[in-house]
Design an enzyme around this catalytic site. Sequence first.
Site, PDB file in Angstrom:
ATOM      1  N   GLU A  15       4.404  -5.857   4.187  1.00 11.15           N
ATOM      2  CA  GLU A  15       4.367  -5.225   5.484  1.00 11.15           C
ATOM      3  C   GLU A  15       5.485  -5.476   6.366  1.00 11.15           C
ATOM      4  O   GLU A  15       6.348  -6.303   6.327  1.00 11.15           O
ATOM      5  CB  GLU A  15       3.029  -5.926   6.148  1.00 11.15           C
ATOM      6  N   HIS A  51       0.859  -1.134  -0.082  1.00  8.28           N
ATOM      7  CA  HIS A  51       0.029  -0.096   0.156  1.00  8.28           C
ATOM      8  C   HIS A  51       0.903   1.298   0.053  1.00  8.28           C
ATOM      9  O   HIS A  51       1.750   1.375   0.523  1.00  8.28           O
ATOM     10  CB  HIS A  51      -1.182   0.046   1.232  1.00  8.28           C
ATOM     11  N   GLU A  94      -5.224   0.965   2.458  1.00 16.78           N
ATOM     12  CA  GLU A  94      -4.777  -0.207   3.579  1.00 16.78           C
ATOM     13  C   GLU A  94      -5.182   0.305   4.939  1.00 16.78           C
ATOM     14  O   GLU A  94      -5.683  -0.607   5.762  1.00 16.78           O
ATOM     15  CB  GLU A  94      -3.599  -0.846   3.296  1.00 16.78           C
ATOM     16  N   GLU A  95      -4.671   1.493   5.245  1.00 15.71           N
ATOM     17  CA  GLU A  95      -4.656   2.053   6.435  1.00 15.71           C
ATOM     18  C   GLU A  95      -5.986   2.687   6.984  1.00 15.71           C
ATOM     19  O   GLU A  95      -6.196   2.794   8.007  1.00 15.71           O
ATOM     20  CB  GLU A  95      -3.577   3.372   6.544  1.00 15.71           C
ATOM     21  N   HIS A 145       3.648   3.748  12.672  1.00 21.85           N
ATOM     22  CA  HIS A 145       2.516   4.863  13.031  1.00 21.85           C
ATOM     23  C   HIS A 145       2.857   5.466  14.048  1.00 21.85           C
ATOM     24  O   HIS A 145       2.319   6.470  14.660  1.00 21.85           O
ATOM     25  CB  HIS A 145       1.113   3.740  13.453  1.00 21.85           C
ATOM     26  N   ASP A 154       6.334   1.587   7.172  1.00 18.92           N
ATOM     27  CA  ASP A 154       4.915   0.982   6.873  1.00 18.92           C
ATOM     28  C   ASP A 154       4.687   1.875   5.668  1.00 18.92           C
ATOM     29  O   ASP A 154       3.662   2.688   5.858  1.00 18.92           O
ATOM     30  CB  ASP A 154       4.222   1.291   7.907  1.00 18.92           C
ATOM     31  N   ASP A 191      -0.666   4.353   0.880  1.00 15.36           N
ATOM     32  CA  ASP A 191      -1.099   5.101   1.830  1.00 15.36           C
ATOM     33  C   ASP A 191      -0.606   4.911   3.288  1.00 15.36           C
ATOM     34  O   ASP A 191      -0.027   3.995   3.588  1.00 15.36           O
ATOM     35  CB  ASP A 191      -2.566   4.915   1.867  1.00 15.36           C
TER      36      ASP A 191
END
Length: 378
Positions: free
Chosen positions: A164, A68, A135-136, A350, A101, A70
């Site tokens: 990931e 991903h 995805e997030e 994150h 990520d 995003d």
Amino acid sequence: MNHSDTLSLSLELLQQPSVTPIDHTCQTIMADRLAKVGFHIEPMRFGDVDNLWARRGTEGPVFCFAGHTDVVPTGRLDAWNSDPFAPEIRDGKLYGRGSADMKTALAAMVVASERFVAKHPNHKGSIAFLITSDEEGPAVNGTVKVIETLEKRNEKITWCLVGEPSSTHKLGDIVKNGRRGSLNAVLKVQGKQGHVAYPHLARNPIHEASPALAELCQTVWDNGNEYFPATSFQISNIHAGTGATNVIPGALEVTFNFRYSTEVTAEQLKQRVHEILDKHGLQYEIVWNLSGLPFLTPVGELVNAAQTAILNVTGTETELSTSGGTSDGRFIAPTGAQVLELGVLNATIHQINEHVDVHDLDPLTDIYEQILENLLAQ
């Protein structure tokens, strides 16, 4: 400083403020590189989400890189030591939102594919990329929609490597060969509002629900198996009352989640919850949301190819794991594909000042390229 191909592409992707569901040209950057080495590029936009399906070859087996573009929101900008979308290298670490990520993994996938194709222009089968910008977020118009499109035209993925961040202490020490299922619920228990001095004229939903909630917390749902830990039940939110100290609330709302193993189904969990709530005589409503089925890729071609590549590049004996949250692998595995997650260290994902070790980027690229060699080299 001389930047490797993977680091240079990582920096270009990290400069894009692609907060979910915005792709902000990341997929175009990747697609332009892939098109130059013979990939057929197929953008797929659903709603406000950009997706990319790129494929080189028309025959099976199909090896797919998935990921991903995003990223999660940055949080307070003044808490960062540098602009999260102006990537910086400090003390051997690459800082930026999405560095771990998972934009560095995306860069490694592209560079690995370029190198593999240069060495094996007539490789077996096909190489594909399935990339989303959702995805997030809700994950409604992303990977799941691309998979639905591929299924309709009978386009099957044989092996899928999701980039990931799976590693824990050093690159490649953990790969995820499965994930637990995730089942959410919102429980509303009805009572009768009243004055705390006159409890006989009211029904306190907190008091009525507490024994049932305690039983749910204490229940052993299963014992797991060799691949999965025991199913976990967690209450995440409880709300009741008006804020006043002299009012018995009229209703209680509880949010909870199951992370469940392959030893039990979502339907079995729902049934047991209803049995417990009914046993305690509650007046309730419950809304369920199944956000992911459990999946498992047993030891086989993909796992062997990855373990061999990691050992050759890093000298690390990798460990298989199904821990952690959900990923888009949950949408790909039900098609019958072997799915594995392998990427950089996940210690800062994150977080404020998210970063990755620069010295891991080229070895990750080498691992991805060797996996391609192990599966698709003629």
